[in-house]
Design a protein around this motif. Structure first.
Motif, PDB file in Angstrom:
ATOM      1  N   TRP A   6       0.836  -1.204   0.000  1.00  0.00           N
ATOM      2  CA  TRP A   6       0.000   0.000   0.000  1.00  0.00           C
ATOM      3  C   TRP A   6       0.866   1.248   0.000  1.00  0.00           C
ATOM      4  N   MET A   7       0.540   2.198  -0.861  1.00  0.00           N
ATOM      5  CA  MET A   7       1.263   3.463  -0.947  1.00  0.00           C
ATOM      6  C   MET A   7       0.419   4.573  -0.331  1.00  0.00           C
ATOM      7  N   PRO A   8       0.831   5.106   0.814  1.00  0.00           N
ATOM      8  CA  PRO A   8       0.029   6.129   1.498  1.00  0.00           C
ATOM      9  C   PRO A   8      -0.233   7.383   0.675  1.00  0.00           C
ATOM     10  N   ALA A   9       0.653   7.698  -0.289  1.00  0.00           N
ATOM     11  CA  ALA A   9       0.460   8.913  -1.095  1.00  0.00           C
ATOM     12  C   ALA A   9      -0.874   8.898  -1.836  1.00  0.00           C
ATOM     13  N   GLU A  10      -1.432   7.703  -2.072  1.00  0.00           N
ATOM     14  CA  GLU A  10      -2.730   7.607  -2.747  1.00  0.00           C
ATOM     15  C   GLU A  10      -3.802   8.377  -1.976  1.00  0.00           C
ATOM     16  N   GLU A  56     -17.052   8.109  13.050  1.00  0.00           N
ATOM     17  CA  GLU A  56     -17.282   8.591  11.682  1.00  0.00           C
ATOM     18  C   GLU A  56     -16.230   9.615  11.250  1.00  0.00           C
ATOM     19  N   LEU A  57     -15.514  10.199  12.228  1.00  0.00           N
ATOM     20  CA  LEU A  57     -14.510  11.213  11.908  1.00  0.00           C
ATOM     21  C   LEU A  57     -13.122  10.615  11.667  1.00  0.00           C
ATOM     22  N   ILE A  58     -12.976   9.319  11.919  1.00  0.00           N
ATOM     23  CA  ILE A  58     -11.678   8.660  11.780  1.00  0.00           C
ATOM     24  C   ILE A  58     -11.609   7.962  10.425  1.00  0.00           C
ATOM     25  N   ASP A  59     -10.548   8.266   9.665  1.00  0.00           N
ATOM     26  CA  ASP A  59     -10.410   7.701   8.323  1.00  0.00           C
ATOM     27  C   ASP A  59      -9.695   6.353   8.312  1.00  0.00           C
ATOM     28  N   LEU A  60      -8.634   6.242   9.111  1.00  0.00           N
ATOM     29  CA  LEU A  60      -7.824   5.024   9.135  1.00  0.00           C
ATOM     30  C   LEU A  60      -7.456   4.675  10.569  1.00  0.00           C
ATOM     31  N   ARG A  61      -7.185   3.401  10.797  1.00  0.00           N
ATOM     32  CA  ARG A  61      -6.570   2.932  12.040  1.00  0.00           C
ATOM     33  C   ARG A  61      -5.173   2.436  11.690  1.00  0.00           C
ATOM     34  N   LEU A  62      -4.315   2.421  12.683  1.00  0.00           N
ATOM     35  CA  LEU A  62      -2.931   2.035  12.431  1.00  0.00           C
ATOM     36  C   LEU A  62      -2.406   1.251  13.627  1.00  0.00           C
ATOM     37  N   ALA A  63      -1.755   0.135  13.353  1.00  0.00           N
ATOM     38  CA  ALA A  63      -1.135  -0.671  14.411  1.00  0.00           C
ATOM     39  C   ALA A  63      -0.020  -1.492  13.779  1.00  0.00           C
ATOM     40  N   CYS A  64       1.080  -1.682  14.523  1.00  0.00           N
ATOM     41  CA  CYS A  64       2.197  -2.405  13.899  1.00  0.00           C
ATOM     42  C   CYS A  64       2.822  -3.476  14.782  1.00  0.00           C
ATOM     43  N   HIS A  65       2.506  -3.500  16.072  1.00  0.00           N
ATOM     44  CA  HIS A  65       3.144  -4.485  16.947  1.00  0.00           C
ATOM     45  C   HIS A  65       2.319  -5.772  16.997  1.00  0.00           C
ATOM     46  N   PRO A  86       1.794  -3.667   8.921  1.00  0.00           N
ATOM     47  CA  PRO A  86       2.766  -4.362   8.066  1.00  0.00           C
ATOM     48  C   PRO A  86       2.350  -5.818   7.846  1.00  0.00           C
ATOM     49  N   ALA A  87       1.270  -6.013   7.105  1.00  0.00           N
ATOM     50  CA  ALA A  87       0.644  -7.334   6.954  1.00  0.00           C
ATOM     51  C   ALA A  87       1.611  -8.396   6.440  1.00  0.00           C
ATOM     52  N   SER A  88       2.523  -8.011   5.552  1.00  0.00           N
ATOM     53  CA  SER A  88       3.397  -9.016   4.941  1.00  0.00           C
ATOM     54  C   SER A  88       4.378  -9.648   5.922  1.00  0.00           C
ATOM     55  N   ILE A  89       4.584  -9.038   7.098  1.00  0.00           N
ATOM     56  CA  ILE A  89       5.509  -9.641   8.070  1.00  0.00           C
ATOM     57  C   ILE A  89       4.805 -10.155   9.325  1.00  0.00           C
ATOM     58  N   LEU A  90       3.481 -10.027   9.377  1.00  0.00           N
ATOM     59  CA  LEU A  90       2.781 -10.464  10.578  1.00  0.00           C
ATOM     60  C   LEU A  90       2.728 -11.987  10.645  1.00  0.00           C
ATOM     61  N   PRO A  91       2.895 -12.561  11.853  1.00  0.00           N
ATOM     62  CA  PRO A  91       2.806 -14.014  12.008  1.00  0.00           C
ATOM     63  C   PRO A  91       1.409 -14.531  11.634  1.00  0.00           C
ATOM     64  N   GLY A  92       1.370 -15.790  11.228  1.00  0.00           N
ATOM     65  CA  GLY A  92       0.109 -16.422  10.830  1.00  0.00           C
ATOM     66  C   GLY A  92      -1.034 -16.243  11.816  1.00  0.00           C
ATOM     67  N   PRO A  93      -0.809 -16.494  13.131  1.00  0.00           N
ATOM     68  CA  PRO A  93      -1.917 -16.347  14.092  1.00  0.00           C
ATOM     69  C   PRO A  93      -2.485 -14.923  14.131  1.00  0.00           C
ATOM     70  N   VAL A  94      -1.631 -13.914  13.944  1.00  0.00           N
ATOM     71  CA  VAL A  94      -2.120 -12.526  13.936  1.00  0.00           C
ATOM     72  C   VAL A  94      -2.974 -12.294  12.695  1.00  0.00           C
ATOM     73  N   GLY A 100     -10.943 -11.043   7.476  1.00  0.00           N
ATOM     74  CA  GLY A 100     -12.144 -10.276   7.166  1.00  0.00           C
ATOM     75  C   GLY A 100     -11.953  -8.773   7.314  1.00  0.00           C
ATOM     76  N   LYS A 101     -10.844  -8.357   7.896  1.00  0.00           N
ATOM     77  CA  LYS A 101     -10.560  -6.935   8.092  1.00  0.00           C
ATOM     78  C   LYS A 101      -9.844  -6.387   6.859  1.00  0.00           C
ATOM     79  N   LYS A 102     -10.205  -5.174   6.424  1.00  0.00           N
ATOM     80  CA  LYS A 102      -9.488  -4.553   5.295  1.00  0.00           C
ATOM     81  C   LYS A 102      -8.148  -4.038   5.805  1.00  0.00           C
ATOM     82  N   LEU A 103      -7.055  -4.610   5.265  1.00  0.00           N
ATOM     83  CA  LEU A 103      -5.706  -4.254   5.685  1.00  0.00           C
ATOM     84  C   LEU A 103      -4.997  -3.480   4.580  1.00  0.00           C
ATOM     85  N   LEU A 104      -4.294  -2.421   4.971  1.00  0.00           N
ATOM     86  CA  LEU A 104      -3.441  -1.659   4.066  1.00  0.00           C
ATOM     87  C   LEU A 104      -2.008  -1.971   4.470  1.00  0.00           C
TER      88      LEU A 104
END
Length: 198
Positions: A6-10, A56-65, A86-94, A100-104
């Motif tokens: 995902w490219m945030p500049a979009e 309704e005022l929040i556009d995105l959520r962010l978490a990395c740990h 960082p979905a590509s490095i998250l362990p399988g259980p995470v 079902g969640k939309k991940l960027l």
């Protein structure tokens, strides 16, 4: 190798960003923050699963740990915003817990003393969500970053040092969006009252 898709500049290019922490300052000044969002229309990114504003005022959520994500996965599934992680490095259980969640997918690698970012990834000195949020906004070519709810921890808490070092590294970089905290904070960042911005 660090990678992301995902490219945030979009979404962020040329926009002001409000990065929303979970400190009590955001709750104390929630009405003013909501007025500010209505008046200035920044892109609002809330860190982790908690916030004190109208959803309704929040556009995105962010978490990395990974541990934090695993413990808050049920809450994230109930929240309507896409989750920057960082979905590509998250362990399988995470990943399974977020099914079902939309991940960027904004890539992350940790390397002590480094703060770098590309179009779809970053290298940070520590896996703190505030650093990840700053990297997303900088990568996305945001105009400016407003911080709210980054009060800091109690006097003598070593976590203050970790965050302060991260902020110092970020602010020493060239060509990154300026930081302005709009709620009270212990950190060494330019401050402005949220009430003066409405």
């Amino acid at each position: 190798e660090v990678s992301g898709s995902w490219m945030p500049a979009e979404l962020l290019k040329g926009r002001e960003v409000l990065l929303l922490g979970s400190g009590p300052g955001a709750q104390r000044h929630s009405r003013a923050l909501e007025s500010f969002i209505g008046a200035k229309e920044p892109l609002v990114i809330a860190i982790n699963a908690s916030s004190h504003l109208n959803e309704e005022l929040i556009d995105l959520r962010l978490a990395c740990h990974p541990f934090r994500l695993l413990s808050s996965a049920v809450a994230h599934l109930k929240l309507p915003q896409p989750l920057v992680t960082p979905a590509s490095i998250l362990p399988g259980p995470v990943m399974d817990s977020l099914e079902g969640k939309k991940l960027l997918d904004f890539g992350l690698m940790v390397s002590p003393g480094k703060f770098e970012f590309g179009d779809s990834h970053c290298v940070l000195p520590t896996a703190l969500a505030v650093g990840y949020g700053l990297a997303v906004a900088a990568s996305g070519l945001a105009e400016r970053i407003f911080l709210a709810g980054f009060d800091g921890y109690g006097s003598g808490d070593p976590r203050n040092v970790e965050v302060e070092e991260l902020l110092d590294i970020y602010q020493s970089l060239d060509h990154v969006p300026d930081l302005v905290t709009v709620t009270p904070s212990r950190y060494n960042v330019t401050s402005s009252s949220i009430y003066s911005l409405i």
